[in-house]
Design a protein around this motif. Structure first.
Motif, PDB file in Angstrom:
ATOM      1  N   GLY A 280      16.891 -14.336 -70.930  1.00  0.00           N
ATOM      2  CA  GLY A 280      16.176 -13.817 -69.749  1.00  0.00           C
ATOM      3  C   GLY A 280      17.170 -13.493 -68.657  1.00  0.00           C
ATOM      4  O   GLY A 280      17.619 -14.382 -67.940  1.00  0.00           O
ATOM      5  N   ALA A 281      17.537 -12.212 -68.568  1.00  0.00           N
ATOM      6  CA  ALA A 281      18.466 -11.807 -67.502  1.00  0.00           C
ATOM      7  C   ALA A 281      17.733 -10.990 -66.438  1.00  0.00           C
ATOM      8  O   ALA A 281      18.355 -10.537 -65.483  1.00  0.00           O
ATOM      9  CB  ALA A 281      19.617 -10.999 -68.094  1.00  0.00           C
ATOM     10  N   ALA A 282      16.435 -10.789 -66.615  1.00  0.00           N
ATOM     11  CA  ALA A 282      15.686  -9.996 -65.639  1.00  0.00           C
ATOM     12  C   ALA A 282      15.436 -10.808 -64.383  1.00  0.00           C
ATOM     13  O   ALA A 282      15.318 -12.031 -64.434  1.00  0.00           O
ATOM     14  CB  ALA A 282      14.351  -9.562 -66.247  1.00  0.00           C
ATOM     15  N   VAL A 284      12.711 -11.334 -62.509  1.00  0.00           N
ATOM     16  CA  VAL A 284      11.263 -11.111 -62.580  1.00  0.00           C
ATOM     17  C   VAL A 284      10.639 -11.578 -61.264  1.00  0.00           C
ATOM     18  O   VAL A 284      10.938 -12.673 -60.786  1.00  0.00           O
ATOM     19  CB  VAL A 284      10.662 -11.933 -63.749  1.00  0.00           C
ATOM     20  CG1 VAL A 284       9.187 -11.619 -63.918  1.00  0.00           C
ATOM     21  CG2 VAL A 284      11.422 -11.665 -65.046  1.00  0.00           C
ATOM     22  N   ALA A 285       9.766 -10.751 -60.707  1.00  0.00           N
ATOM     23  CA  ALA A 285       9.085 -11.166 -59.472  1.00  0.00           C
ATOM     24  C   ALA A 285       8.187 -12.354 -59.785  1.00  0.00           C
ATOM     25  O   ALA A 285       7.434 -12.318 -60.766  1.00  0.00           O
ATOM     26  CB  ALA A 285       8.264 -10.006 -58.936  1.00  0.00           C
ATOM     27  N   PRO A 312       3.274 -14.517 -64.649  1.00  0.00           N
ATOM     28  CA  PRO A 312       3.653 -15.377 -65.776  1.00  0.00           C
ATOM     29  C   PRO A 312       5.163 -15.536 -65.809  1.00  0.00           C
ATOM     30  O   PRO A 312       5.895 -14.631 -65.415  1.00  0.00           O
ATOM     31  CB  PRO A 312       3.174 -14.584 -66.993  1.00  0.00           C
ATOM     32  CG  PRO A 312       3.091 -13.169 -66.527  1.00  0.00           C
ATOM     33  CD  PRO A 312       2.753 -13.228 -65.062  1.00  0.00           C
ATOM     34  N   ASP A 313       5.642 -16.679 -66.247  1.00  0.00           N
ATOM     35  CA  ASP A 313       7.082 -16.867 -66.443  1.00  0.00           C
ATOM     36  C   ASP A 313       7.396 -16.483 -67.886  1.00  0.00           C
ATOM     37  O   ASP A 313       6.995 -17.175 -68.831  1.00  0.00           O
ATOM     38  CB  ASP A 313       7.485 -18.316 -66.157  1.00  0.00           C
ATOM     39  CG  ASP A 313       8.992 -18.453 -66.091  1.00  0.00           C
ATOM     40  OD1 ASP A 313       9.665 -17.990 -67.038  1.00  0.00           O
ATOM     41  OD2 ASP A 313       9.511 -18.984 -65.103  1.00  0.00           O
ATOM     42  N   LEU A 315      10.295 -16.124 -69.616  1.00  0.00           N
ATOM     43  CA  LEU A 315      11.237 -16.978 -70.331  1.00  0.00           C
ATOM     44  C   LEU A 315      10.580 -18.303 -70.726  1.00  0.00           C
ATOM     45  O   LEU A 315      10.698 -18.758 -71.872  1.00  0.00           O
ATOM     46  CB  LEU A 315      12.458 -17.217 -69.432  1.00  0.00           C
ATOM     47  CG  LEU A 315      13.540 -18.147 -69.927  1.00  0.00           C
ATOM     48  CD1 LEU A 315      14.149 -17.644 -71.229  1.00  0.00           C
ATOM     49  CD2 LEU A 315      14.641 -18.298 -68.875  1.00  0.00           C
ATOM     50  N   GLY A 330      18.556 -18.736 -70.070  1.00  0.00           N
ATOM     51  CA  GLY A 330      18.105 -18.105 -68.830  1.00  0.00           C
ATOM     52  C   GLY A 330      19.193 -18.056 -67.784  1.00  0.00           C
ATOM     53  O   GLY A 330      20.294 -18.578 -67.975  1.00  0.00           O
ATOM     54  N   LEU A 333      19.780 -17.805 -60.354  1.00  0.00           N
ATOM     55  CA  LEU A 333      20.508 -17.245 -59.217  1.00  0.00           C
ATOM     56  C   LEU A 333      20.172 -18.096 -57.991  1.00  0.00           C
ATOM     57  O   LEU A 333      19.013 -18.195 -57.597  1.00  0.00           O
ATOM     58  CB  LEU A 333      20.064 -15.792 -58.995  1.00  0.00           C
ATOM     59  CG  LEU A 333      20.710 -15.068 -57.825  1.00  0.00           C
ATOM     60  CD1 LEU A 333      22.180 -14.787 -58.106  1.00  0.00           C
ATOM     61  CD2 LEU A 333      19.990 -13.757 -57.549  1.00  0.00           C
ATOM     62  N   LYS A 345      15.910 -26.028 -63.662  1.00  0.00           N
ATOM     63  CA  LYS A 345      15.318 -24.916 -64.434  1.00  0.00           C
ATOM     64  C   LYS A 345      15.560 -25.098 -65.927  1.00  0.00           C
ATOM     65  O   LYS A 345      14.706 -24.808 -66.761  1.00  0.00           O
ATOM     66  CB  LYS A 345      15.881 -23.573 -63.961  1.00  0.00           C
ATOM     67  CG  LYS A 345      15.236 -23.129 -62.671  1.00  0.00           C
ATOM     68  CD  LYS A 345      15.838 -21.897 -62.053  1.00  0.00           C
ATOM     69  CE  LYS A 345      15.334 -21.821 -60.604  1.00  0.00           C
ATOM     70  NZ  LYS A 345      15.966 -20.784 -59.819  1.00  0.00           N
ATOM     71  N   LYS A 349      12.119 -25.411 -67.860  1.00  0.00           N
ATOM     72  CA  LYS A 349      11.767 -24.281 -68.733  1.00  0.00           C
ATOM     73  C   LYS A 349      12.154 -24.559 -70.188  1.00  0.00           C
ATOM     74  O   LYS A 349      12.003 -23.698 -71.040  1.00  0.00           O
ATOM     75  CB  LYS A 349      12.446 -23.006 -68.244  1.00  0.00           C
ATOM     76  CG  LYS A 349      12.040 -22.593 -66.845  1.00  0.00           C
ATOM     77  CD  LYS A 349      12.362 -21.143 -66.552  1.00  0.00           C
ATOM     78  CE  LYS A 349      12.173 -20.872 -65.064  1.00  0.00           C
ATOM     79  NZ  LYS A 349      12.108 -19.455 -64.736  1.00  0.00           N
TER      80      LYS A 349
HETATM   81  N1  CTP Z   1      12.103 -15.585 -65.377  1.00  0.00           N
HETATM   82  C1  CTP Z   1      11.132 -15.063 -66.204  1.00  0.00           C
HETATM   83  N2  CTP Z   1       9.884 -14.822 -65.710  1.00  0.00           N
HETATM   84  C2  CTP Z   1       9.578 -15.093 -64.432  1.00  0.00           C
HETATM   85  C3  CTP Z   1      10.558 -15.617 -63.571  1.00  0.00           C
HETATM   86  C4  CTP Z   1      11.815 -15.863 -64.074  1.00  0.00           C
HETATM   87  O1  CTP Z   1      11.417 -14.814 -67.375  1.00  0.00           O
HETATM   88  N3  CTP Z   1       8.366 -14.839 -63.978  1.00  0.00           N
HETATM   89  C5  CTP Z   1      13.435 -15.896 -65.920  1.00  0.00           C
HETATM   90  C6  CTP Z   1      14.538 -15.038 -65.404  1.00  0.00           C
HETATM   91  O2  CTP Z   1      14.782 -13.933 -66.256  1.00  0.00           O
HETATM   92  C7  CTP Z   1      15.721 -15.988 -65.371  1.00  0.00           C
HETATM   93  C8  CTP Z   1      15.080 -17.293 -65.012  1.00  0.00           C
HETATM   94  O3  CTP Z   1      13.754 -17.206 -65.498  1.00  0.00           O
HETATM   95  O4  CTP Z   1      16.318 -16.151 -66.636  1.00  0.00           O
HETATM   96  C9  CTP Z   1      15.081 -17.516 -63.521  1.00  0.00           C
HETATM   97  O5  CTP Z   1      14.215 -18.543 -63.244  1.00  0.00           O
HETATM   98  P1  CTP Z   1      13.434 -18.667 -61.855  1.00  0.00           P
HETATM   99  O6  CTP Z   1      12.933 -20.057 -61.774  1.00  0.00           O
HETATM  100  O7  CTP Z   1      12.401 -17.642 -61.688  1.00  0.00           O
HETATM  101  O8  CTP Z   1      14.554 -18.383 -60.891  1.00  0.00           O
HETATM  102  P2  CTP Z   1      14.342 -17.825 -59.522  1.00  0.00           P
HETATM  103  O9  CTP Z   1      13.561 -16.555 -59.515  1.00  0.00           O
HETATM  104  O10 CTP Z   1      15.686 -17.785 -58.944  1.00  0.00           O
HETATM  105  O11 CTP Z   1      13.399 -18.992 -58.992  1.00  0.00           O
HETATM  106  P3  CTP Z   1      13.291 -19.587 -57.568  1.00  0.00           P
HETATM  107  O12 CTP Z   1      12.918 -18.398 -56.761  1.00  0.00           O
HETATM  108  O13 CTP Z   1      12.219 -20.594 -57.724  1.00  0.00           O
HETATM  109  O14 CTP Z   1      14.631 -20.161 -57.304  1.00  0.00           O
END
Ligand code: CTP
Length: 408
Positions: A280-282, A284-285, A312-313, A315, A330, A333, A345, A349
């Protein structure tokens, strides 16, 4: 050694061209046959006679005067050379030649043979120019285009430049170029990724507010694309599910374009069952507007509130439902000091590996070409990588994943 290898050596017109007779000598000493393709400007810096003498072949420059070289079939020589070559080295590569190669121009033998080279044959590009030119957005864009096509770029070295200044921009020494070329020509050790199937998510997602507006982020997709390119080079079958980005699809990668997080999940889901690895490098909002408005939201005098609901998450959906043997990796950032969030995380996850990167807005994070990753393994292993180009960082990440795949 390069015994029996046929090497095209492209030389363009920079001061570093003075080093190329030595490069030709070393290539010949290593057992290679060398055909020099020099631009007209290159021959302002180094003599044609010298290059022809050390290579033992006439130097080719212009497309139309490339006969008279004792070649049987001068008119199709560019095609013959494209077939003949085992590798193409372009050193030094000036900003102008980079631009012409990136654009696909073919108005001299160097650029023409770049197009006729058989697919899969390595191209090694050694840019050399003033440091400010090297850093310019145009040069960096052209380098990214060529890297995305699979060309290997040798970073210039730091030192004193022809301008009298000191900085990045010098062509690496011929010895280093030959060493790199040997690595490229060595049959690669079989990667555990060969024949494996993987999903990579990349880029931002767009969450619709109405038909003309959306919420998104600054992700460029470069990191995910670099990962997909590296894994494909190692023989993996890569499904790259990407949000809107302005990047070329890496060779051998299957790309699926999506917009929202929900679409990204639905595009990736069909591959969940049969993949060996999910990265998961996207970016994602995490939230989307609860009810996107049809048409265009019109303003009025009142303040506006938009209700956001969780996305939805993707990853975590994969990681928590996967079968034994499937790997989940994953990114996290964070701003400085956020390694504990990254660790959280990893656990929450249920990941095998998380790549923690610090957002500083300059060298790491979104829209830049470099990244400094710290890899945290489920086994507690921590590997801190230096600041690297995203291509190199992708390679190091895949290097760290390979032994995990092997164990399965
Ligand atoms: N990710 C995903 N689907 C989402 C959110 C994140 O697949 N809806 C994946 C991203 O591709 C990445 C990782 O999860 O590999 C990042 O995790 P996340 O907890 O979402 O990180 P942030 O967005 O940085 O979270 P936060 O804002 O809570 O720090």
């Amino acid at each position: 050694m390069l015994t029996g290898k046929n090497i095209l050596l492209g030389i363009s017109g920079g001061i570093a061209a003075y080093k190329t007779p030595h490069l030709v000598r070393l290539l010949k000493k290593s057992g290679a046959d060398v055909q020099v393709l020099a631009t007209e400007s290159a021959l302002q810096f180094v003599s044609e006679l010298t290059l022809a003498t050390v290579s033992g072949r006439p130097v080719l420059t212009d497309i139309f005067t490339a006969d008279g070289n004792g070649h049987d079939n001068a008119r199709t020589m560019h095609i013959t050379l494209g077939e003949w070559a085992d590798a193409f080295v372009i050193a030094p590569t000036t900003a102008n030649t980079l631009a012409r190669l990136a654009a696909g121009l073919c108005d001299d033998m160097l650029s023409l043979c770049f197009l006729t080279l058989r697919p899969g044959k390595p191209v090694l590009i050694a840019p050399a120019m003033d440091g400010h030119m090297y850093d310019s957005p145009s040069v960096q864009r052209n380098l990214s285009v060529l890297a995305a096509q699979g060309c290997r770029i040798m970073e210039p070295e730091s030192g004193s430049l022809a301008s009298g200044q000191c900085g990045l921009g010098r062509m690496p020494e011929p010895e280093s170029i030959i060493e790199k070329l040997m690595q490229l020509l060595e049959p690669p050790a079989e990667s555990p990724l060969k024949g494996r199937t993987m999903i990579v998510t990349a880029g931002p997602t767009r969450e619709k507010l109405d038909d003309v507006r959306f919420l998104s982020n600054y992700s460029s997709g470069k990191m995910g694309f670099a990962i997909a390119a590296d894994a494909a080079r190692r023989g993996a079958n890569v499904h790259l599910v990407t949000g809107p980005v302005n990047l070329q699809t890496p060779p051998g990668v299957e790309r699926i374009d999506v917009e929202s997080a929900a679409e990204m999940l639905e595009a990736a889901r069909p591959f969940f069952d049969n993949c060996d690895l999910f990265i998961g490098a996207a970016a994602v909002a995490d939230y989307r507007p609860e009810t996107p408005v049809e048409g265009k939201i019109k303003k009025n005098d009142a303040e506006m509130e938009i209700r956001l609901v969780r996305n939805p998450d993707i990853l975590a959906t994969f990681a928590t439902s996967r079968k034994l043997g499937q790997l989940a990796v994953g990114f996290a950032l964070e701003t400085a000091g956020g390694i504990d969030y990254a660790r959280k995380k990893l656990v929450e996850k249920q990941l095998d590996l998380v790549a923690f990167n610090v957002y500083d807005g300059r060298t790491s994070g979104f829209e830049v070409d470099t990244n400094a990753l710290t890899l945290l393994g489920r086994d507690g292993n921590i590997t801190e990588l230096p600041l690297l180009s995203k291509e190199k960082a992708a390679g190091k990440l895949i290097d760290a994943i390979e032994p995990l795949l092997q164990r399965r």
